[in-house]
Structures are given as C-alpha cells and as structure tokens.
Motif scaffolding. Sequence first.
Motif, PDB file in Angstrom:
ATOM      1  N   MET A   1     -36.375 -10.106 -92.588  1.00  0.00           N
ATOM      2  CA  MET A   1     -37.804  -9.809 -92.495  1.00  0.00           C
ATOM      3  C   MET A   1     -38.256  -9.184 -93.803  1.00  0.00           C
ATOM      4  O   MET A   1     -37.459  -8.573 -94.498  1.00  0.00           O
ATOM      5  CB  MET A   1     -38.051  -8.831 -91.347  1.00  0.00           C
ATOM      6  N   ALA A   2     -39.544  -9.330 -94.118  1.00  0.00           N
ATOM      7  CA  ALA A   2     -40.044  -8.724 -95.352  1.00  0.00           C
ATOM      8  C   ALA A   2     -41.519  -8.393 -95.229  1.00  0.00           C
ATOM      9  O   ALA A   2     -42.263  -9.046 -94.496  1.00  0.00           O
ATOM     10  CB  ALA A   2     -39.820  -9.661 -96.530  1.00  0.00           C
ATOM     11  N   GLY A   3     -41.889  -7.358 -95.967  1.00  0.00           N
ATOM     12  CA  GLY A   3     -43.277  -6.967 -96.128  1.00  0.00           C
ATOM     13  C   GLY A   3     -43.535  -6.794 -97.616  1.00  0.00           C
ATOM     14  O   GLY A   3     -42.732  -7.220 -98.450  1.00  0.00           O
ATOM     15  N   GLU A   4     -44.619  -6.137 -97.969  1.00  0.00           N
ATOM     16  CA  GLU A   4     -44.980  -5.998 -99.377  1.00  0.00           C
ATOM     17  C   GLU A   4     -44.131  -4.976-100.133  1.00  0.00           C
ATOM     18  O   GLU A   4     -44.030  -5.054-101.358  1.00  0.00           O
ATOM     19  CB  GLU A   4     -46.463  -5.667 -99.496  1.00  0.00           C
ATOM     20  N   ASP A   5     -43.531  -4.007 -99.443  1.00  0.00           N
ATOM     21  CA  ASP A   5     -42.692  -2.998-100.101  1.00  0.00           C
ATOM     22  C   ASP A   5     -41.270  -2.941 -99.557  1.00  0.00           C
ATOM     23  O   ASP A   5     -40.395  -2.392-100.207  1.00  0.00           O
ATOM     24  CB  ASP A   5     -43.312  -1.600 -99.942  1.00  0.00           C
ATOM     25  N   HIS A   6     -41.068  -3.468 -98.357  1.00  0.00           N
ATOM     26  CA  HIS A   6     -39.774  -3.346 -97.696  1.00  0.00           C
ATOM     27  C   HIS A   6     -39.316  -4.695 -97.149  1.00  0.00           C
ATOM     28  O   HIS A   6     -40.110  -5.605 -96.968  1.00  0.00           O
ATOM     29  CB  HIS A   6     -39.854  -2.334 -96.535  1.00  0.00           C
ATOM     30  N   SER A   7     -38.029  -4.746 -96.890  1.00  0.00           N
ATOM     31  CA  SER A   7     -37.447  -5.900 -96.212  1.00  0.00           C
ATOM     32  C   SER A   7     -36.322  -5.384 -95.323  1.00  0.00           C
ATOM     33  O   SER A   7     -35.924  -4.221 -95.414  1.00  0.00           O
ATOM     34  CB  SER A   7     -36.922  -6.929 -97.217  1.00  0.00           C
ATOM     35  N   ALA A   8     -35.817  -6.262 -94.472  1.00  0.00           N
ATOM     36  CA  ALA A   8     -34.740  -5.861 -93.569  1.00  0.00           C
ATOM     37  C   ALA A   8     -33.881  -7.069 -93.213  1.00  0.00           C
ATOM     38  O   ALA A   8     -34.357  -8.202 -93.187  1.00  0.00           O
ATOM     39  CB  ALA A   8     -35.309  -5.236 -92.298  1.00  0.00           C
TER      40      ALA A   8
END
Length: 133
Positions: A75-82
């Motif tokens: 998963m990813a967003g604009e500042d983080h991922s997992a």
Amino acid sequence: MSLEDNLATTRAYADAWVKGDIAAVFALYHDDFTLHYFGESPLAGDHVGKAAAVATLGKVQQITNRKVVEVHDIMAGEDHSAILVHEHWDQGGRTLDVRRLLVFHLRDGMLFECWLYDDDQRAVDKFWSAAGA
C-alpha cells in the motif's frame, strides 16, 4: 513524492526482498534510514542510520534464517507506504511463522524510516531472546 512513486519504490523493495537481492534492498534505504523494532527483546529500539539498521537486519537474519513466504499486500500514500508480509523463521530447530506489517516513511524517493509491527510480539521477543539476540 507521489503516491505512484512511493508505490513503485515499495514494490521494488518487496520484489528485491522476495528474490533475495540484498544489494537492491539496501540500495533503496536512505543514508539516514531508521529501523524501529518494538517489543522487549535485545533488538527492540531504534536503529538510526543505514549502517546501524543494516547491522541489525544482519543479526535478525542470522538468528532467524527468515524467508518471505508471501507478500500479502503493498500500500502507498503520498508520504508513507506499507507491506503486509508472512515470514517463516527457522533456527536451531525452532520455527515461527510471523505476519508483519512494515510501515515506511519515504524521502527523496527512498525508504527513510521503517516501523515493524508483528502479529505476535511476545513470540518474536521470545524467539529473538532465545537466540541470544
């Protein structure tokens, strides 16, 4: 960085990890990479800087002989991922299957910080402590 860039970086990390391409894995770590392990084992705490984090990961590999069984999701967003992953550990006749969530903060297109959340922290602490971590 964009969500797409962060997803691509995290996917490249997961792919390299599954293939056992340690050089490619470490190349995705920022020089100021920090690794956060929870729990109460001797490895718990913050391992600040790429050299310290890599040394800790080497020790983890030595005491667990860990293998990725499956990457369940990225998963990813604009500042983080997992990454949600299933690992199998086998050392000295002891085994443990662990489901882990690795949460990354990205900077400059690289993995800058990682928090590891284990599905059974007590079992992880026990395994690491028994191995003399």
